[in-house]
Design a protein around this motif. Structure first.
Motif, PDB file in Angstrom:
ATOM      1  N   ASP A 173       2.976   7.045   8.732  1.00  0.00           N
ATOM      2  CA  ASP A 173       2.996   5.646   8.297  1.00  0.00           C
ATOM      3  C   ASP A 173       4.405   5.080   8.348  1.00  0.00           C
ATOM      4  OD1 ASP A 173       0.274   5.615   7.818  1.00  0.00           O
ATOM      5  OD2 ASP A 173       0.472   6.145   5.709  1.00  0.00           O
ATOM      6  N   ALA A 174       5.384   5.927   8.084  1.00  0.00           N
ATOM      7  CA  ALA A 174       6.767   5.450   8.101  1.00  0.00           C
ATOM      8  C   ALA A 174       7.714   6.554   8.532  1.00  0.00           C
ATOM      9  CB  ALA A 174       7.180   4.932   6.720  1.00  0.00           C
ATOM     10  N   THR A 178       1.619  11.401  -1.283  1.00  0.00           N
ATOM     11  CA  THR A 178       2.143  11.093   0.047  1.00  0.00           C
ATOM     12  C   THR A 178       2.720  12.355   0.685  1.00  0.00           C
ATOM     13  OG1 THR A 178       2.664   8.806  -0.554  1.00  0.00           O
ATOM     14  CG2 THR A 178       3.858   9.739   1.321  1.00  0.00           C
ATOM     15  N   SER A 206       0.828  -1.204   0.000  1.00  0.00           N
ATOM     16  CA  SER A 206       0.000   0.000   0.000  1.00  0.00           C
ATOM     17  C   SER A 206       0.863   1.254   0.000  1.00  0.00           C
ATOM     18  CB  SER A 206      -0.919  -0.003   1.221  1.00  0.00           C
ATOM     19  OG  SER A 206      -0.155   0.005   2.412  1.00  0.00           O
ATOM     20  N   THR A 263       4.397   3.917  12.407  1.00  0.00           N
ATOM     21  CA  THR A 263       4.121   2.481  12.380  1.00  0.00           C
ATOM     22  C   THR A 263       5.354   1.708  11.942  1.00  0.00           C
ATOM     23  OG1 THR A 263       1.818   2.965  11.826  1.00  0.00           O
ATOM     24  CG2 THR A 263       2.602   0.714  11.436  1.00  0.00           C
ATOM     25  N   ARG A 264       5.972   2.174  10.896  1.00  0.00           N
ATOM     26  CA  ARG A 264       7.194   1.547  10.398  1.00  0.00           C
ATOM     27  C   ARG A 264       8.361   2.486  10.670  1.00  0.00           C
ATOM     28  NH1 ARG A 264       6.225  -0.538   4.361  1.00  0.00           N
ATOM     29  NH2 ARG A 264       8.081  -1.763   4.927  1.00  0.00           N
ATOM     30  N   LEU A 309      10.071   0.143   1.506  1.00  0.00           N
ATOM     31  CA  LEU A 309       8.736   0.617   1.144  1.00  0.00           C
ATOM     32  C   LEU A 309       8.298   0.092  -0.221  1.00  0.00           C
ATOM     33  CD1 LEU A 309       9.105   4.356   2.240  1.00  0.00           C
ATOM     34  CD2 LEU A 309       8.012   2.489   3.517  1.00  0.00           C
ATOM     35  N   PRO A 317       1.990   4.684   1.341  1.00  0.00           N
ATOM     36  CA  PRO A 317       1.894   5.386   2.627  1.00  0.00           C
ATOM     37  C   PRO A 317       1.289   6.769   2.454  1.00  0.00           C
ATOM     38  CG  PRO A 317       4.166   5.332   1.872  1.00  0.00           C
ATOM     39  CD  PRO A 317       3.394   4.479   0.925  1.00  0.00           C
ATOM     40  N   SER A 374       1.761   9.151   4.744  1.00  0.00           N
ATOM     41  CA  SER A 374       2.689  10.128   5.323  1.00  0.00           C
ATOM     42  C   SER A 374       4.012   9.459   5.652  1.00  0.00           C
ATOM     43  CB  SER A 374       2.096  10.761   6.582  1.00  0.00           C
ATOM     44  OG  SER A 374       1.823   9.759   7.557  1.00  0.00           O
ATOM     45  N   ILE A 375       5.094  10.180   5.392  1.00  0.00           N
ATOM     46  CA  ILE A 375       6.442   9.700   5.695  1.00  0.00           C
ATOM     47  C   ILE A 375       7.203  10.815   6.381  1.00  0.00           C
ATOM     48  CG2 ILE A 375       8.633   8.888   4.729  1.00  0.00           C
ATOM     49  CD1 ILE A 375       7.102   7.758   2.371  1.00  0.00           C
TER      50      ILE A 375
END
Length: 349
Positions: A82-83, A35, A2, A103-104, A144, A4, A6-7
């Motif tokens: 998200d990462a 993103t 999927s 999360t990641r 990713l 992400p 947001s990074i």
């Protein structure tokens, strides 16, 4: 996999290293234009890259100590990503990352991790050796599901910076910029040797321009170089900004410098770089695009100070020992200058 939403990118310093993050930003933006990208960056470094389009910047003022770290944590308290791409291995950066909810949490492989880096991440980039710093940073998109296949910088340079640079010299002589000071003093070349090369370039009809920041160390080095020069160069030390320096790199033909931020800044605009390498490995930390004009005494330094060839020491080892830069002779640098000058002359015909 999927996409992400947001990074968060964590790479606060230094100037050269943040230039290596820029191609990664472009890779992420091209693959996932929707993103949201947030970059935690140092106060000085933000002046260089902080106007990249489509990126939110949060400044970390390391000079403010714990207050600077608390300010970043406060700014991110109600946010989750998200990462997190944790691209800096230092205790301060590891502590800074604790205020980032993600999360990641992607960090370095075990061989390149240090200062408890493994405790603040839950994924790692591929374990590789022999990579340039830019390639290592570029690999942060691989967990990713992406691959950095194109290196593009396009760091914005304002029109007023170009206008300022164009006013500093108005003749049509080829220009040698000399940025003699690294933030690591043991990477600096002796001032008298810089002066000898600068005098040689001036005698060959080049415009020689001495540049550097406003710090006392840079001013002191500039004064020592000037005192040793027979032909006085144009001295712009402390008179530019990072953006003006970038503009000067666009208007010059060659930069002479040790392993330093300006080396990598100049590389982003395609300027030839005569890099001086003995304390550091140019294959890892030299100008990424073109190292033909560099002087490389790293293997000789490894044999002299560590008793073994560079191929037998850990990748990325620094040999920052007193006297290591003396391994680079004036004639070594003049030979690379002449090689670069020949291409400038032929290109202008």
């Amino acid at each position: 996999m999927s996409v992400p939403a947001s990074i968060c990118l964590l790479r606060t310093s230094a100037l050269g290293d943040v230039t290596h993050v820029v191609p990664l930003v472009h890779t992420l933006q091209q693959a996932w234009p929707r993103t949201s990208l947030t970059w935690l960056v140092g106060k000085l470094e933000r002046r260089l890259v902080g106007d990249l389009p489509g990126v939110e910047f949060i400044t970390f003022d390391k000079g403010a100590g714990w207050a600077g770290m608390r300010a970043v944590h406060a700014a991110l308290r109600k946010r989750r990503f998200d990462a997190l791409l944790h691209m800096q291995v230092a205790m301060r950066s590891n502590l800074l990352s604790l205020g980032i909810k993600a999360t990641r949490r992607i960090g370095y492989d075990r061989a390149r991790a240090k200062d408890l880096h493994g405790l603040v991440i839950n994924e790692r980039i591929p374990a590789r050796t022999g990579e340039h710093v830019l390639q290592a940073i570029g690999s942060f998109c691989e967990p990713l599901g992406l691959k950095q296949t194109n290196v593009r910088w396009d760091i914005p340079i304002p029109d007023d910076a170009h206008a300022w640079a164009a006013q500093q010299w108005t003749d049509d002589k080829p220009v040698l910029l000399v940025s003699p000071t690294s933030s690591h003093a043991l990477r600096n070349w002796p001032s008298q040797r810089y002066a000898a090369v600068m005098d040689h370039a001036a005698a060959r009809g080049w415009r020689v321009v001495l540049i550097g920041g406003p710090s006392p160390a840079e001013r002191s080095m500039a004064d020592a170089v000037l005192a040793a020069c027979r032909n006085q160069p144009l001295d712009l030390t402390g008179k530019d900004t990072l953006k003006k320096a970038m503009a000067m790199f666009c208007h010059a033909q060659l930069l002479l410098t040790p392993d330093s931020g300006p080396m990598h800044m100049a590389n982003t605009v395609g300027l030839k770089v005569l890099g001086l390498h003995a304390a550091s490995n140019p294959a890892r930390s030299g100008p990424y695009s073109d190292r033909r004009w560099c002087v490389d005494k790293y293997d000789e330094a490894a044999r002299k100070y560590l008793g073994k060839p560079a191929s037998e020491i850990p990748w990325g080892s620094k040999i920052e020992r007193p006297g290591v830069m003396d391994l680079i002779a004036i004639d070594d640098v003049i030979e690379r200058f002449e090689a670069a000058a020949a291409t400038v002359t032929s290109a202008s015909k």
